[in-house]
Design a protein around this motif. Structure first.
Motif, PDB file in Angstrom:
ATOM      1  N   ILE A 124      10.684  -2.076   6.872  1.00 19.16           N
ATOM      2  CA  ILE A 124       9.250  -2.370   6.784  1.00 19.16           C
ATOM      3  C   ILE A 124       8.465  -1.087   6.521  1.00 19.16           C
ATOM      4  O   ILE A 124       7.555  -1.058   5.683  1.00 19.16           O
ATOM      5  CB  ILE A 124       8.756  -3.061   8.066  1.00 19.16           C
ATOM      6  CG1 ILE A 124       9.310  -4.480   8.140  1.00 19.16           C
ATOM      7  CG2 ILE A 124       7.236  -3.086   8.124  1.00 19.16           C
ATOM      8  CD1 ILE A 124       9.002  -5.183   9.444  1.00 19.16           C
ATOM      9  N   ALA A 125       8.793  -0.018   7.230  1.00 18.22           N
ATOM     10  CA  ALA A 125       8.097   1.258   7.038  1.00 18.22           C
ATOM     11  C   ALA A 125       8.244   1.741   5.597  1.00 18.22           C
ATOM     12  O   ALA A 125       7.275   2.220   4.992  1.00 18.22           O
ATOM     13  CB  ALA A 125       8.638   2.300   8.010  1.00 18.22           C
ATOM     14  N   PHE A 126       9.436   1.603   5.037  1.00 17.44           N
ATOM     15  CA  PHE A 126       9.670   2.006   3.655  1.00 17.44           C
ATOM     16  C   PHE A 126       8.827   1.167   2.694  1.00 17.44           C
ATOM     17  O   PHE A 126       8.211   1.691   1.764  1.00 17.44           O
ATOM     18  CB  PHE A 126      11.172   1.877   3.326  1.00 17.44           C
ATOM     19  CG  PHE A 126      11.498   2.211   1.915  1.00 17.44           C
ATOM     20  CD1 PHE A 126      11.499   3.531   1.473  1.00 17.44           C
ATOM     21  CD2 PHE A 126      11.805   1.208   1.003  1.00 17.44           C
ATOM     22  CE1 PHE A 126      11.802   3.839   0.152  1.00 17.44           C
ATOM     23  CE2 PHE A 126      12.106   1.500  -0.312  1.00 17.44           C
ATOM     24  CZ  PHE A 126      12.111   2.818  -0.743  1.00 17.44           C
ATOM     25  N   CYS A 127       8.797  -0.141   2.906  1.00 18.25           N
ATOM     26  CA  CYS A 127       8.031  -1.031   2.018  1.00 18.25           C
ATOM     27  C   CYS A 127       6.531  -0.755   2.089  1.00 18.25           C
ATOM     28  O   CYS A 127       5.852  -0.699   1.059  1.00 18.25           O
ATOM     29  CB  CYS A 127       8.311  -2.492   2.362  1.00 18.25           C
ATOM     30  SG  CYS A 127       9.972  -3.028   1.936  1.00 18.25           S
ATOM     31  N   VAL A 128       5.992  -0.580   3.282  1.00 16.34           N
ATOM     32  CA  VAL A 128       4.553  -0.317   3.439  1.00 16.34           C
ATOM     33  C   VAL A 128       4.200   1.041   2.833  1.00 16.34           C
ATOM     34  O   VAL A 128       3.177   1.188   2.160  1.00 16.34           O
ATOM     35  CB  VAL A 128       4.137  -0.400   4.923  1.00 16.34           C
ATOM     36  CG1 VAL A 128       2.725   0.111   5.135  1.00 16.34           C
ATOM     37  CG2 VAL A 128       4.261  -1.833   5.416  1.00 16.34           C
ATOM     38  N   THR A 129       5.049   2.039   3.033  1.00 15.50           N
ATOM     39  CA  THR A 129       4.806   3.360   2.455  1.00 15.50           C
ATOM     40  C   THR A 129       4.844   3.290   0.930  1.00 15.50           C
ATOM     41  O   THR A 129       3.987   3.859   0.250  1.00 15.50           O
ATOM     42  CB  THR A 129       5.852   4.373   2.965  1.00 15.50           C
ATOM     43  OG1 THR A 129       5.789   4.419   4.390  1.00 15.50           O
ATOM     44  CG2 THR A 129       5.596   5.751   2.396  1.00 15.50           C
ATOM     45  N   GLY A 130       5.811   2.585   0.391  1.00 16.13           N
ATOM     46  CA  GLY A 130       5.897   2.440  -1.069  1.00 16.13           C
ATOM     47  C   GLY A 130       4.695   1.705  -1.637  1.00 16.13           C
ATOM     48  O   GLY A 130       4.145   2.095  -2.668  1.00 16.13           O
ATOM     49  N   TYR A 131       4.270   0.648  -0.972  1.00 15.30           N
ATOM     50  CA  TYR A 131       3.101  -0.127  -1.417  1.00 15.30           C
ATOM     51  C   TYR A 131       1.847   0.740  -1.407  1.00 15.30           C
ATOM     52  O   TYR A 131       1.088   0.769  -2.377  1.00 15.30           O
ATOM     53  CB  TYR A 131       2.928  -1.339  -0.503  1.00 15.30           C
ATOM     54  CG  TYR A 131       1.734  -2.203  -0.837  1.00 15.30           C
ATOM     55  CD1 TYR A 131       1.792  -3.117  -1.871  1.00 15.30           C
ATOM     56  CD2 TYR A 131       0.547  -2.096  -0.110  1.00 15.30           C
ATOM     57  CE1 TYR A 131       0.705  -3.917  -2.181  1.00 15.30           C
ATOM     58  CE2 TYR A 131      -0.540  -2.886  -0.418  1.00 15.30           C
ATOM     59  CZ  TYR A 131      -0.458  -3.791  -1.441  1.00 15.30           C
ATOM     60  OH  TYR A 131      -1.535  -4.565  -1.751  1.00 15.30           O
TER      61      TYR A 131
END
Length: 152
Positions: A124-131
């Motif tokens: 989740i942290a990776f996805c939110v950071t990428g977004y």
């Protein structure tokens, strides 16, 4: 009234130094005003296409920017006109991502697996950071002035 506000904010934006942080009030206006965002993008591309400082006797208006872009590179100008970023789609996508995050956190909590929860939290942290990074870098002209200020 909005046109006067747009002109005032664009003048403040143009007075900023290169790579200077854009003040919050101008950034917020640029996030919600498609016309001003498009004007700044046209200025940035026009400056890059010419690669020399512009010396204009008349005040900078939308019509003058449009004429410059059409005379320098008509195909680039048409591409800018067609490409209009909608912040509504960013907001809808973010809300969908938030909803899926809440549903999946609830589902993971039912498994009672600490390892699975940690892996999922990192994902989740990776996805939110990428977004977030995609949003900021895709709209960098809203946050930092990128038009060069070369002296004539």
């Amino acid at each position: 009234m909005k046109n006067n506000k747009c002109d005032l904010l664009l003048n403040k934006y143009l007075m900023l130094d290169k790579n200077q942080m854009v003040p919050l009030n101008i950034s917020l206006h640029l996030l919600f005003c498609n016309k001003c965002r498009q004007t700044i993008k046209m200025l940035k591309i026009a400056e890059k296409e010419i690669a020399e400082p512009l010396s204009m006797v008349s005040p900078v208006t939308d019509e003058s920017i449009q004429k410059i872009m059409e005379s320098v590179s008509e195909d680039v100008y048409k591409k800018i006109q067609k490409k209009s970023i909608s912040f509504g789609s960013w907001i809808v996508t973010g809300l969908i991502m938030l909803f899926l995050l809440i549903v999946s956190i609830y589902t993971i909590s039912l498994t009672n697996s600490r390892t699975l929860s940690i892996i999922y939290a990192l994902l989740i942290a990776f996805c939110v950071t990428g977004y977030s990074a995609t949003f900021v870098f895709g709209n960098i002209d809203v946050f930092v002035k990128k038009i060069s200020g070369k002296a004539a």
